[in-house]
Design a protein around this motif. Structure first.
Motif, mmCIF file in Angstrom:
data_model
loop_
_atom_site.group_PDB
_atom_site.id
_atom_site.type_symbol
_atom_site.label_atom_id
_atom_site.label_comp_id
_atom_site.label_asym_id
_atom_site.label_seq_id
_atom_site.Cartn_x
_atom_site.Cartn_y
_atom_site.Cartn_z
ATOM 1 N N TYR A 62 0.864 -1.199 0.000
ATOM 2 C CA TYR A 62 0.000 0.000 0.000
ATOM 3 C C TYR A 62 0.893 1.240 0.000
ATOM 4 C CZ TYR A 62 -2.945 3.730 1.882
ATOM 5 O OH TYR A 62 -3.609 4.916 2.092
ATOM 6 N N ILE A 63 0.549 2.224 -0.809
ATOM 7 C CA ILE A 63 1.323 3.463 -0.873
ATOM 8 C C ILE A 63 0.510 4.589 -0.253
ATOM 9 C CG2 ILE A 63 2.394 5.168 -2.376
ATOM 10 C CD1 ILE A 63 2.923 2.840 -4.340
ATOM 11 N N TYR A 64 1.094 5.221 0.777
ATOM 12 C CA TYR A 64 0.463 6.402 1.371
ATOM 13 C C TYR A 64 0.954 7.617 0.603
ATOM 14 C CZ TYR A 64 -0.747 10.291 4.300
ATOM 15 O OH TYR A 64 -1.264 11.482 4.736
ATOM 16 N N ASP A 65 0.023 8.327 -0.007
ATOM 17 C CA ASP A 65 0.315 9.541 -0.757
ATOM 18 C C ASP A 65 -0.210 10.719 0.050
ATOM 19 O OD1 ASP A 65 0.516 11.675 -2.506
ATOM 20 O OD2 ASP A 65 -0.363 10.608 -4.200
ATOM 21 N N PRO A 66 0.685 11.582 0.539
ATOM 22 C CA PRO A 66 0.230 12.717 1.357
ATOM 23 C C PRO A 66 -0.760 13.619 0.636
ATOM 24 C CG PRO A 66 2.630 12.556 1.362
ATOM 25 C CD PRO A 66 2.116 11.543 0.391
ATOM 26 N N ALA A 67 -0.665 13.713 -0.671
ATOM 27 C CA ALA A 67 -1.599 14.551 -1.424
ATOM 28 C C ALA A 67 -3.026 14.028 -1.299
ATOM 29 C CB ALA A 67 -1.191 14.616 -2.893
ATOM 30 N N GLU A 68 -3.174 12.719 -1.158
ATOM 31 C CA GLU A 68 -4.504 12.112 -1.024
ATOM 32 C C GLU A 68 -4.903 11.890 0.425
ATOM 33 O OE1 GLU A 68 -4.583 8.528 -3.309
ATOM 34 O OE2 GLU A 68 -3.899 9.536 -5.120
ATOM 35 N N GLY A 69 -3.912 11.687 1.322
ATOM 36 C CA GLY A 69 -4.212 11.372 2.710
ATOM 37 C C GLY A 69 -4.905 10.018 2.826
ATOM 38 N N ASP A 70 -5.650 9.865 3.892
ATOM 39 C CA ASP A 70 -6.454 8.652 4.119
ATOM 40 C C ASP A 70 -7.742 9.096 4.793
ATOM 41 O OD1 ASP A 70 -7.374 6.062 4.484
ATOM 42 O OD2 ASP A 70 -6.043 5.628 6.162
ATOM 43 N N PRO A 71 -8.584 9.840 4.043
ATOM 44 C CA PRO A 71 -9.797 10.429 4.629
ATOM 45 C C PRO A 71 -10.717 9.424 5.312
ATOM 46 C CG PRO A 71 -9.460 11.246 2.398
ATOM 47 C CD PRO A 71 -8.446 10.164 2.631
ATOM 48 N N GLU A 72 -10.777 8.209 4.799
ATOM 49 C CA GLU A 72 -11.652 7.198 5.397
ATOM 50 C C GLU A 72 -11.227 6.848 6.823
ATOM 51 O OE1 GLU A 72 -11.952 3.812 2.834
ATOM 52 O OE2 GLU A 72 -12.738 4.990 1.168
ATOM 53 N N ASN A 73 -9.958 7.130 7.135
ATOM 54 C CA ASN A 73 -9.439 6.832 8.466
ATOM 55 C C ASN A 73 -8.994 8.087 9.217
ATOM 56 O OD1 ASN A 73 -9.589 3.843 8.554
ATOM 57 N ND2 ASN A 73 -8.354 4.052 6.714
ATOM 58 N N GLY A 74 -9.547 9.230 8.812
ATOM 59 C CA GLY A 74 -9.329 10.473 9.546
ATOM 60 C C GLY A 74 -8.057 11.230 9.221
ATOM 61 N N ILE A 75 -7.376 10.885 8.121
ATOM 62 C CA ILE A 75 -6.154 11.582 7.738
ATOM 63 C C ILE A 75 -6.471 12.460 6.521
ATOM 64 C CG2 ILE A 75 -3.728 11.349 7.076
ATOM 65 C CD1 ILE A 75 -4.432 10.171 9.873
ATOM 66 N N ALA A 76 -6.441 13.770 6.735
ATOM 67 C CA ALA A 76 -6.830 14.713 5.688
ATOM 68 C C ALA A 76 -5.800 14.775 4.567
ATOM 69 C CB ALA A 76 -6.989 16.105 6.294
#
Length: 53
Positions: free
Chosen positions: A11-25
């Motif tokens: 899995y790649i975490y992209d800061p531009a996208e965040g992880d909104p489903e898990n509370g990361i804007a």
């Protein structure tokens, strides 16, 4: 901002996208994600991520 990859599942975490489903804007650097956050794909902790190259 650098992307980070989960060394367990890829899995790649992209800061531009965040992880909104898990509370990361969108726009949140990996370093600013709470230590309690886990990979949304496989559930491992932040310690299993490294800079994506």
């Amino acid at each position: 901002m650098e992307k980070y990859v989960c060394i367990i599942c890829g899995y790649i975490y992209d800061p531009a996208e965040g992880d909104p489903e898990n509370g990361i804007a969108p726009g949140t650097p990996f370093e600013d994600i709470p230590d309690t956050w886990t990979c949304p794909a496989c559930g491992v902790g932040k310690e299993h991520f490294e800079v994506f190259r």
